[in-house]
Design a protein around this motif. Structure first.
Motif: not given
Length: 266
Positions: A146, A169, A171, A194, A222
């Motif tokens: 994401c 980032l 998750v 994240a 995302c």
């Protein structure tokens, strides 16, 4: 008053005309202009000037999703803070709805959400679109790639960028993030963790309008299996000690845990 340089695509949510640059792993970089078209900047006026304080996400023609502690912010802009881009539109905030269980004195309890209703829909074009909302209860998989986006400080006590930033980032699942040497009991199942990369993406842990570190309230973007972008999280809090603290990833309010509330309000 909101100043809007964003608009809603007629083709639906999560499908920007200008695709984000996701071809390589990024630690933080300037976003491609207008590639996160639902990203907004909420700004507060000091004297004759507006100053960025928090992020937000356009989820409907008249609705902005942000954090509960970002309700003081007043202006929306799209990409470059240093320029008048010529696509701004002025709108008033007709209504502010903070989640009824949000408590600014207990950030770790969750529910850090607010919805802002605009007085009228912005004019539609391809500069800005809607982010999609996930299905109720949906949880991104561990390691899902994401992206956070915003104008927050580039490093601890550092400057805010003029141009919209983005960073990858992945998750971290709840079973990891809730370990005692991670966030422990401070992270709830209604949140998403994240970890940041080298870019800071700092923000106030208490009130964005006071410390103004910028990324609170912004989206965790995302991509779904349908190729559309979903706002899976709303940036809530991070370690108050330093950016990029080990085992203290950014914590987002998980949007899918609040779909009924969003639907009821909007």
């Amino acid at each position: 008053m909101f100043i809007l340089c964003c608009v809603v695509l007629v083709f639906g949510c999560g499908t920007p005309t200008f695709k984000p640059n996701t071809n390589r792993v990024v630690n933080g970089e300037d976003a491609r202009p207008h590639s996160w078209p639902w990203q907004i900047s909420l700004q507060v006026k000091h004297g004759s000037r507006f100053h960025h304080t928090c992020g937000g996400t356009l989820i409907g023609p008249r609705w902005v999703l942000t954090a509960g502690h970002c309700i003081w912010c007043l202006k929306l802009k799209h990409h470059d803070m240093s320029q008048q881009e010529g696509t701004e539109q002025i709108r008033d905030v007709l209504r502010i709805v903070v989640h009824p269980n949000w408590d600014i004195d207990h950030v770790g309890d969750g529910n850090d959400l607010a919805l802002l209703k605009l007085d009228k829909s912005p004019i539609m074009n391809d500069n800005v679109g809607l982010a999609c909302l996930p299905e109720a209860g949906e949880i991104p998989a561990h390691g899902a790639p994401c992206y956070i986006s915003g104008w927050g400080n580039l490093y601890t006590h550092g400057p805010m960028p003029d141009k919209l930033q983005q960073a990858l980032l992945p998750v971290v699942e709840y079973s990891v993030c809730s370990r005692s040497d991670w966030w422990g009991i401070n992270v709830k199942r209604t949140m998403i963790c994240a970890p940041k990369q080298s870019i800071c993406f700092c923000y106030s842990q208490i009130t964005c309008h006071e410390q103004g570190q910028g990324d609170s309230g912004g989206p965790l973007n995302c991509m779904g299996q349908d190729g559309k972008w979903y706002v899976q999280g709303v940036t809530s809090f991070v370690s108050s000690r330093t950016c990029n603290e080990v085992k203290k990833p950014t914590v987002f309010t998980r949007t899918s845990a609040f779909i009924k509330w969003i639907d009821d309000v909007s």
